[in-house]
Design a protein around this motif. Structure first.
Motif, mmCIF file in Angstrom:
data_model
loop_
_atom_site.group_PDB
_atom_site.id
_atom_site.type_symbol
_atom_site.label_atom_id
_atom_site.label_comp_id
_atom_site.label_asym_id
_atom_site.label_seq_id
_atom_site.Cartn_x
_atom_site.Cartn_y
_atom_site.Cartn_z
ATOM 1 N N PRO A 188 -41.398 21.395 -62.042
ATOM 2 C CA PRO A 188 -40.994 22.379 -63.049
ATOM 3 C C PRO A 188 -42.161 22.908 -63.879
ATOM 4 C CG PRO A 188 -40.539 20.177 -63.859
ATOM 5 C CD PRO A 188 -41.011 20.021 -62.439
ATOM 6 N N TRP A 189 -42.012 24.172 -64.315
ATOM 7 C CA TRP A 189 -42.874 24.741 -65.335
ATOM 8 C C TRP A 189 -42.348 24.232 -66.670
ATOM 9 C CZ3 TRP A 189 -41.851 27.819 -69.577
ATOM 10 C CH2 TRP A 189 -42.939 28.468 -70.167
ATOM 11 N N GLU A 226 -36.008 32.450 -53.151
ATOM 12 C CA GLU A 226 -34.761 32.142 -52.440
ATOM 13 C C GLU A 226 -33.942 31.062 -53.123
ATOM 14 O OE1 GLU A 226 -35.802 31.178 -48.450
ATOM 15 O OE2 GLU A 226 -36.537 33.201 -47.978
ATOM 16 N N GLY A 227 -34.498 30.419 -54.168
ATOM 17 C CA GLY A 227 -33.795 29.311 -54.812
ATOM 18 C C GLY A 227 -33.041 29.722 -56.062
ATOM 19 N N ASP A 228 -32.220 28.784 -56.545
ATOM 20 C CA ASP A 228 -31.569 28.972 -57.840
ATOM 21 C C ASP A 228 -32.595 28.762 -58.948
ATOM 22 O OD1 ASP A 228 -29.211 29.338 -56.472
ATOM 23 O OD2 ASP A 228 -28.597 27.230 -56.656
ATOM 24 N N LEU A 229 -32.207 29.070 -60.177
ATOM 25 C CA LEU A 229 -33.103 28.910 -61.320
ATOM 26 C C LEU A 229 -32.434 27.980 -62.331
ATOM 27 C CD1 LEU A 229 -35.801 29.875 -62.566
ATOM 28 C CD2 LEU A 229 -34.495 31.696 -63.707
ATOM 29 N N THR A 230 -33.124 26.884 -62.656
ATOM 30 C CA THR A 230 -32.554 25.884 -63.565
ATOM 31 C C THR A 230 -33.412 25.745 -64.816
ATOM 32 O OG1 THR A 230 -31.510 24.617 -61.789
ATOM 33 C CG2 THR A 230 -31.938 23.450 -63.841
ATOM 34 N N PHE A 231 -32.742 25.771 -65.968
ATOM 35 C CA PHE A 231 -33.382 25.517 -67.256
ATOM 36 C C PHE A 231 -32.864 24.180 -67.775
ATOM 37 C CE2 PHE A 231 -32.954 30.075 -66.719
ATOM 38 C CZ PHE A 231 -34.221 30.552 -67.026
ATOM 39 N N ARG A 232 -33.767 23.325 -68.212
ATOM 40 C CA ARG A 232 -33.386 22.012 -68.722
ATOM 41 C C ARG A 232 -34.253 21.653 -69.922
ATOM 42 N NH1 ARG A 232 -32.642 16.216 -65.593
ATOM 43 N NH2 ARG A 232 -32.612 14.928 -67.488
ATOM 44 N N VAL A 233 -33.667 20.914 -70.868
ATOM 45 C CA VAL A 233 -34.404 20.466 -72.043
ATOM 46 C C VAL A 233 -34.419 18.938 -72.068
ATOM 47 C CG1 VAL A 233 -34.532 20.476 -74.558
ATOM 48 C CG2 VAL A 233 -33.739 22.513 -73.339
ATOM 49 N N ARG A 234 -35.594 18.378 -72.366
ATOM 50 C CA ARG A 234 -35.719 16.935 -72.550
ATOM 51 C C ARG A 234 -36.180 16.670 -73.976
ATOM 52 N NH1 ARG A 234 -35.521 14.324 -67.551
ATOM 53 N NH2 ARG A 234 -35.949 15.671 -65.751
ATOM 54 N N LEU A 290 -39.035 22.155 -72.692
ATOM 55 C CA LEU A 290 -38.232 23.031 -71.824
ATOM 56 C C LEU A 290 -38.813 22.960 -70.419
ATOM 57 C CD1 LEU A 290 -36.072 25.313 -71.379
ATOM 58 C CD2 LEU A 290 -37.943 26.919 -71.872
ATOM 59 N N GLU A 291 -37.941 22.735 -69.426
ATOM 60 C CA GLU A 291 -38.355 22.746 -68.027
ATOM 61 C C GLU A 291 -37.663 23.895 -67.295
ATOM 62 O OE1 GLU A 291 -38.944 17.889 -67.465
ATOM 63 O OE2 GLU A 291 -37.372 18.955 -66.340
ATOM 64 N N VAL A 292 -38.413 24.619 -66.474
ATOM 65 C CA VAL A 292 -37.852 25.681 -65.651
ATOM 66 C C VAL A 292 -38.189 25.328 -64.198
ATOM 67 C CG1 VAL A 292 -37.806 28.155 -65.178
ATOM 68 C CG2 VAL A 292 -38.283 27.345 -67.504
ATOM 69 N N SER A 293 -37.150 25.316 -63.343
ATOM 70 C CA SER A 293 -37.339 24.820 -61.977
ATOM 71 C C SER A 293 -36.517 25.622 -60.963
ATOM 72 C CB SER A 293 -36.941 23.334 -61.917
ATOM 73 O OG SER A 293 -37.018 22.853 -60.585
ATOM 74 N N GLU A 294 -37.033 25.705 -59.745
ATOM 75 C CA GLU A 294 -36.244 26.203 -58.610
ATOM 76 C C GLU A 294 -35.801 25.066 -57.708
ATOM 77 O OE1 GLU A 294 -37.808 30.538 -57.380
ATOM 78 O OE2 GLU A 294 -39.313 28.959 -57.110
ATOM 79 N N LEU A 295 -36.212 23.841 -58.020
ATOM 80 C CA LEU A 295 -35.956 22.695 -57.145
ATOM 81 C C LEU A 295 -34.856 21.785 -57.670
ATOM 82 C CD1 LEU A 295 -39.682 21.751 -56.444
ATOM 83 C CD2 LEU A 295 -38.173 23.267 -55.126
#
Length: 296
Positions: A188-189, A226-234, A290-295
């Motif tokens: 993730p970014w 081609e992937g989804d986009l996920t936002f997550r907070v830790r 904040l994490e931004v991920s396609e995985l």
């Protein structure tokens, strides 16, 4: 014996190095070095609110500066704000788990004080048409106790009931912008963000939990792969997440990632701008990632 006792007492009163702050008429003194240093802010500053962790309290009655002020403060200011004013009002607020008070001296020498206007026993002062110059700020408590608190300085309003603000995609993001393209690395970014604010997330989407800043925390320009986009907070405390997509749809979440962490996954994401807010509860400010991920 009485005369001996009187002489002894007088010697103590006159002895150098004996602190008799309240008896000697000590009062809040803006000429003293501030306990937590100084900060320079110019109208339009980001992030908004600007925050500082401060141990509130002292032994000097705040009423020595302004007769109707409550609580006790240190002799020296806790913080010195050097402010360049614009067209916005200036709001100064303290957030703590116990009752605190707020005392402010403005560039013109006017004193402001407050006890509970920020709700939940938190003090808040809004200065309309603020001057440019030096603001000396004290945070006080009751009964000589010291309380860990967070000082918030804002031009966007420190109280929902006062400002009526809602999350606003047109405001400059607190932590800037980023450009991400499908297949980005590292994944993730991540971005470190001080989560929280005074604006209800529900102002953007009914049912959203927590409070956020009026401005987005970060703005991401995304070109999908081609992937989804996920936002997550830790974070170590409970946080919330609010996301506005390029087509204007708002997503929000509280605990979907587990451990009180929020997560939003957008399938078939569009190209364009994503505005992101990270919120908290009870107007607290929380360090988060904040994490931004396609995985994920």
């Amino acid at each position: 014996m009485k005369s001996i006792a009187f002489v002894a007492a007088a010697a103590v009163l006159l002895a150098p190095g004996v602190s008799l702050a309240q008896k000697s008429g000590a009062k809040p003194d803006f000429t003293l070095e501030p306990n937590y240093g100084s900060v320079r802010l110019e109208s339009g500053f980001t992030p908004d609110p600007w925050t500082k962790s401060i141990l509130a309290g002292g032994s000097i009655p705040a009423s020595a500066a302004k007769s109707d002020c409550e609580g006790k403060v240190s002799a020296a200011p806790d913080l010195q704000l050097n402010y360049t004013a614009g067209d916005l009002n200036l709001t100064i607020k303290a957030v703590a788990s116990e009752d605190t008070t707020l005392l402010i001296n403005t560039p013109s020498g006017r004193w402001y004080c407050d006890d509970d206007s920020g709700g939940e026993l938190n003090p808040l002062v809004t200065i309309n048409e603020p001057e440019s110059g030096r603001y000396d700020i004290w945070l006080g408590t009751y009964n000589d106790n010291m309380v860990q608190s967070t000082l918030n300085i804002s031009e966007l309003g420190g109280s929902d009931s006062v400002s009526g603000a809602t999350p606003d995609i047109n405001l400059t993001p607190n932590y800037g912008t980023a450009n991400l393209k499908g297949g980005f690395t590292p994944d993730p970014w991540t971005k470190s963000i001080m989560a929280g604010g005074s604006v209800p997330a529900s102002g953007a989407k009914a049912g959203c939990q927590g409070s956020v800043s009026a401005a987005p925390d970060i703005q991401i320009f995304f070109e999908p792969g081609e992937g989804d986009l996920t936002f997550r907070v830790r974070a170590s405390e409970d946080t919330t997440l609010l996301v506005n997509t390029p087509n204007g749809r708002f997503y929000c979440d509280d605990d979907s990632a587990g451990q009180l962490d929020p997560k939003v996954t957008i399938t078939n994401p569009q190209a364009g701008r994503y505005d992101i807010w990270v919120g908290t509860y009870n107007d607290s400010m929380v360090q988060s990632t904040l994490e931004v991920s396609e995985l994920d």
